[in-house]
Scaffold this motif. Structure first.
Motif: not given
Ligand code: UDP
Length: 498
Positions: A181, A187-190, A402-403, A406-408, A410, A418
């Motif tokens: 992480t 946010q939790r970004i992995e 991309e993170k 897509v994740e922040v 959306r 990956k």
């Protein structure tokens, strides 16, 4: 040395803009130069003969728009650095062995730039150079000119890599596949190590990485191509972490208000028959077409092109697909012409080859989605156009961009890569099959609650991007503040040539 000068007003300030010669770096810095010129500044854009030919059309467009925009050609010493003749842009580099000599040749531009500046008194107000051009520190130090650093990637990428370095995770994590992480984020970004690689983080480029860090530490401030409402938390935290002035002045692509500027952006000399693409798009329903392009550097192999093609056909979604000439060989051309004919006959899709006017295509009302490699320029151009994304990172900052998408934010769905495609040994693992392509394209393009919500968020962010760049918007005000700050510094410093 060739100088092209346009416009005839008295400038309020003079900026020397020094982009790295790679499309993804030159394009936003030319846009930044145009933004400064629109504010009444004189801008000298430093480049080399081959790149000047690509930029001639945009410089001519600036001239006709009465902007104070100079295109300055400095020689690029290919031979002395061990490069083949004419290898003046990263997109012309065919093997990784040439990257080191390319950066050696860049270092050799310092003396010609000093001579040029000395030959044109008074001293410029400020140098703005790409992060990857640390040699400009010597120029600004010797001539006593303020210097700002322009960062090409997202602030999210800059902050994540900074946090990973602060927590020594680049050293502590040894398995490149291990997922961990990113510390200190809301946010939790992995990520794994390959998805969070820093620029120049390769053994043979360590000295360049060190020079880049030193030149940034010694700079008078940092310029980012983003806008406050897109990355507010990350911008604030980044500013706090670096302890410097940081100006978010984007999306810089929005400097182009007319089709004339957009059509010649990037490579005004190259390109497709632009008319036929727009004619085709004009006949499609609003938001129904997926645009596919992977930027200026990615090269897709035939096996992967075939999977993308089959996925697109399976999805039933209409498309415009930009395939690069460099991706073609006899085998690819044969497959591509059959694929193209089949889809053209069904009026389902269009293949475009060569340099395409991406910003114009993204802005077309028929375009409702963008399959992108997540280069920061492409990502931000999609945000500015309010278009949701199918994300397919290939290398460098693209995985963290991309993170963010897509994740922040959306406003996109990933195809699930990956690993960077650069690593030959990993190419098979980095392949994406037709079923996955079809499924993600459908999710983004074919309505449903998920697709509609993404479309709404994308549209709202597009509105915010446009407002940020308008008179009184955050990026507009930040650019005013940058000009004021640089002018103040220059007045205090005096410069060698005052
Ligand atoms: N671009 C374009 N036409 C093309 C290919 C790329 O206009 O045919 C532009 C695109 O709009 C973006 C830049 O080139 O401004 C690519 O930068 P990005 O950071 O997205 O990716 P890179 O090429 O650096 O991988």
């Amino acid at each position: 040395m060739n100088v092209l000068i346009s416009g005839d007003h008295q400038p309020i300030s003079h900026f020397v803009v020094v982009p790295l010669m790679a499309q993804g770096h030159m394009i936003p810095m030319v846009d930044l130069a145009l933004l400064l010129a629109h504010r009444g500044s004189l801008v000298s854009l430093i480049t080399t003969p081959l790149n000047a030919r690509r930029l001639r059309a945009i410089a001519d467009h600036a001239t006709t728009s009465n902007l104070l925009f100079r295109l300055i050609e400095l020689p690029f010493p290919c031979k002395s650095a061990g490069l083949p003749d004419g290898c003046e842009n990263l997109d012309l580099i065919t093997t990784v062995d040439l990257i080191r000599p390319f950066f050696k040749a860049l270092d050799l531009m310092a003396d010609p730039l000093k001579s040029y500046i000395r030959s044109q008194p008074p001293s410029p107000t400020c140098i703005i150079s790409d992060q990857c051009m640390p040699w400009t520190m010597e120029v600004s130090d010797d001539l006593n000119i303020p210097r700002l650093v322009f960062h090409g990637p997202s602030c999210f990428f800059l902050l994540c890599t900074l946090k990973l370095a602060e927590h020594k995770l680049y050293e502590k994590v040894t398995d490149v596949h291990e997922i961990f992480t990113v510390p200190d984020l809301p946010q939790r970004i992995e990520v794994n190590k390959l998805m969070a690689q820093r620029f120049f983080d390769r053994p043979e480029m360590k000295d360049v990485m060190q020079q880049v860090e030193e030149a940034e530490d010694a700079s008078d401030g940092l310029v980012l191509n983003t806008f406050y409402k897109l990355e507010s938390w990350y911008i604030e935290e980044y500013r706090r972490s670096v302890g410097k002035e940081v100006w978010a002045v984007g999306p810089v692509s929005l400097v182009h208000k007319d089709a004339g500027g957009m059509a010649v952006r990037g490579d005004g000399c190259a390109g497709i028959d632009k008319g036929s693409v727009f004619e085709w798009l004009d006949g499609r329903e609003k938001g129904s077409v997926l645009f596919i392009s992977f930027g200026s550097l990615v090269r897709t192999r035939k096996k992967q092109l075939v999977e993308i093609g089959a996925g697109l056909e399976g999805s039933g979604v209409a498309f415009v697909w930009a395939v690069k000439e460099a991706e073609e060989n006899e085998e690819v051309s044969k497959w591509l012409s059959e694929f193209e004919e089949r889809n053209r006959n069904r009026s389902r899709g269009l293949i475009v080859k060569g340099w395409v006017p991406q910003v114009m295509i993204l802005k077309h009302p028929a375009v409702g989605g963008f399959m992108t490699h997540c280069g920061w320029n492409s990502t931000l151009e999609a945000v500015a156009a309010g278009v949701p994304m199918v994300t397919w990172p290939h290398f460098s900052d693209q995985f963290l961009n991309e993170k963010l998408v897509v994740e922040v934010l959306r406003m996109g769905i990933g195809v699930g890569v990956k690993l960077p495609s650069f690593y030959q040994a990993m190419l098979e693992e980095a392949m994406v099959g037709r079923e996955k392509v079809e499924m993600v394209v459908r999710r983004v393009m074919c309505g449903g609650e998920e697709g509609e919500e993404m479309r709404k968020r994308a549209w709202e962010l597009g509105e915010k991007a446009r407002k940020a760049m308008e008179d009184g918007g955050s990026s507009y005000e930040n650019l005013s503040s940058l000009i004021g700050y640089a002018t103040g510094l220059a007045a205090n410093r005096g410069g060698e040539l005052q």
